[in-house]
Design an enzyme around this catalytic site. Structure first.
Site, PDB file in Angstrom:
ATOM      1  CG  ASP A  72      -1.651   2.092   5.661  1.00 56.65           C
ATOM      2  OD1 ASP A  72      -1.681   1.995   6.911  1.00 56.65           O
ATOM      3  OD2 ASP A  72      -1.904   3.151   5.058  1.00 56.65           O
ATOM      4  CE  LYS A  95       2.842   2.249  -3.981  1.00 55.62           C
ATOM      5  NZ  LYS A  95       2.179   0.986  -3.880  1.00 55.62           N
ATOM      6  CG  ASP A 153      -4.359  -5.769  -5.700  1.00 49.17           C
ATOM      7  OD1 ASP A 153      -3.138  -5.726  -5.466  1.00 49.17           O
ATOM      8  OD2 ASP A 153      -5.157  -4.891  -5.322  1.00 49.17           O
ATOM      9  CG  HIS A 172      -7.417  -1.706  -4.313  1.00 49.72           C
ATOM     10  ND1 HIS A 172      -6.898  -0.567  -3.756  1.00 49.72           N
ATOM     11  CD2 HIS A 172      -6.409  -2.609  -4.312  1.00 49.72           C
ATOM     12  CE1 HIS A 172      -5.641  -0.773  -3.430  1.00 49.72           C
ATOM     13  NE2 HIS A 172      -5.320  -2.011  -3.754  1.00 49.72           N
ATOM     14  CB  SER A 196      -1.919   0.602 -10.569  1.00 48.25           C
ATOM     15  OG  SER A 196      -2.298   1.070  -9.304  1.00 48.25           O
ATOM     16  N   GLY A 197      -2.407  -1.873  -8.496  1.00 50.45           N
ATOM     17  CA  GLY A 197      -3.367  -2.695  -7.760  1.00 50.45           C
ATOM     18  C   GLY A 197      -4.819  -2.375  -8.074  1.00 50.45           C
ATOM     19  CG  ASP A 235      -9.554  -5.475  -6.226  1.00 54.65           C
ATOM     20  OD1 ASP A 235     -10.497  -6.202  -6.592  1.00 54.65           O
ATOM     21  OD2 ASP A 235      -9.422  -4.299  -6.590  1.00 54.65           O
ATOM     22  CB  THR A 237       0.788  -3.991  -7.702  1.00 54.01           C
ATOM     23  OG1 THR A 237       1.410  -3.619  -6.474  1.00 54.01           O
ATOM     24  CG2 THR A 237      -0.064  -5.234  -7.495  1.00 54.01           C
ATOM     25  N   GLY A 238       1.913  -2.208 -10.102  1.00 51.55           N
ATOM     26  CA  GLY A 238       2.458  -1.069 -10.827  1.00 51.55           C
ATOM     27  C   GLY A 238       3.435  -0.142 -10.159  1.00 51.55           C
ATOM     28  CB  THR A 239       2.983   2.737  -7.872  1.00 49.35           C
ATOM     29  OG1 THR A 239       1.969   3.267  -8.725  1.00 49.35           O
ATOM     30  CG2 THR A 239       3.836   3.870  -7.352  1.00 49.35           C
ATOM     31  CB  THR A 240       4.699  -1.848  -5.474  1.00 47.50           C
ATOM     32  OG1 THR A 240       3.661  -1.297  -4.648  1.00 47.50           O
ATOM     33  CG2 THR A 240       5.676  -2.626  -4.617  1.00 47.50           C
ATOM     34  NE  ARG A 290     -12.162 -17.525  -1.272  1.00 49.38           N
ATOM     35  CZ  ARG A 290     -12.013 -18.293  -2.352  1.00 49.38           C
ATOM     36  NH1 ARG A 290     -11.182 -17.935  -3.313  1.00 49.38           N
ATOM     37  NH2 ARG A 290     -12.686 -19.420  -2.474  1.00 49.38           N
ATOM     38  CG  HIS A 347      -2.006  -1.020   1.126  1.00 50.89           C
ATOM     39  ND1 HIS A 347      -2.486  -1.692   2.214  1.00 50.89           N
ATOM     40  CD2 HIS A 347      -2.706  -1.483   0.055  1.00 50.89           C
ATOM     41  CE1 HIS A 347      -3.454  -2.517   1.827  1.00 50.89           C
ATOM     42  NE2 HIS A 347      -3.592  -2.410   0.528  1.00 50.89           N
TER      43      HIS A 347
END
Length: 155
Positions: A95, A26, A75, A102, A69-70, A105, A48-51, A111, A22
């Site tokens: 976080d 990051k 995700d 989201h 991106s998530g 997601d 995921t994208g920005t991460t 899960r 989150h």
């Protein structure tokens, strides 16, 4: 074994690791990678994208593939990879103090990691335990997830 259940193979020494964080976490994930770079070097990463972009900028030597991106589907991309047996470890720095738009997601990803019996670290302490484990450096084979009871249930 059914078409819906991937064969559980021993986890190779070169792990396939998914990274998610989150926004407020990051920097913590990037710092954690830096502190564990010796253990993580040589493994394959998807994020995921920005991460993924931030991890690649901070640690350009890592083999990292950024996804969407998530909130835009990243995700779900990681979730699909888990369901297909293409992820060995999920490191997801969550976080808990900020509402996530989201959140469904995030819950679905948690899960799937649980359902397919892959290790998942939601914080630094758990991630430290995983990468310092003898299993991390070996070809550990987790117990295969079985869905036979579910797939053969009477409808």
């Amino acid at each position: 074994m059914t078409a819906h259940q991937p064969a559980q193979q021993p986890v190779p020494p070169r792990k396939r690791i998914a990274l998610v964080a989150h926004d407020a976490r990051k920097a913590d994930l990037i710092a954690w990678i830096g502190a564990n770079i010796a253990a993580l070097d040589g493994h394959a990463f998807w994020a995921t994208g920005t991460t993924g972009q931030k991890v690649r900028a901070a640690h350009p030597g890592l083999d990292i593939t950024p996804l969407k991106s998530g909130p835009l589907g990243g995700d779900q991309q990681i979730g699909a990879m888990i369901a297909e047996g293409r992820i060995d470890l999920l490191v997801f720095f969550v976080d808990p103090m900020t509402a996530q738009p989201h959140d469904v997601d995030v819950k679905a990803l948690t899960r799937l990691a649980t359902l397919y019996n892959i290790p998942m670290a939601c914080n630094e302490a758990t991630a430290d335990m995983i990468v310092s484990s003898a299993h991390f450096a070996s070809g550990y084979a987790p117990r295969a997830a079985s869905f036979t009871d579910y797939e053969t249930r009477k409808l």
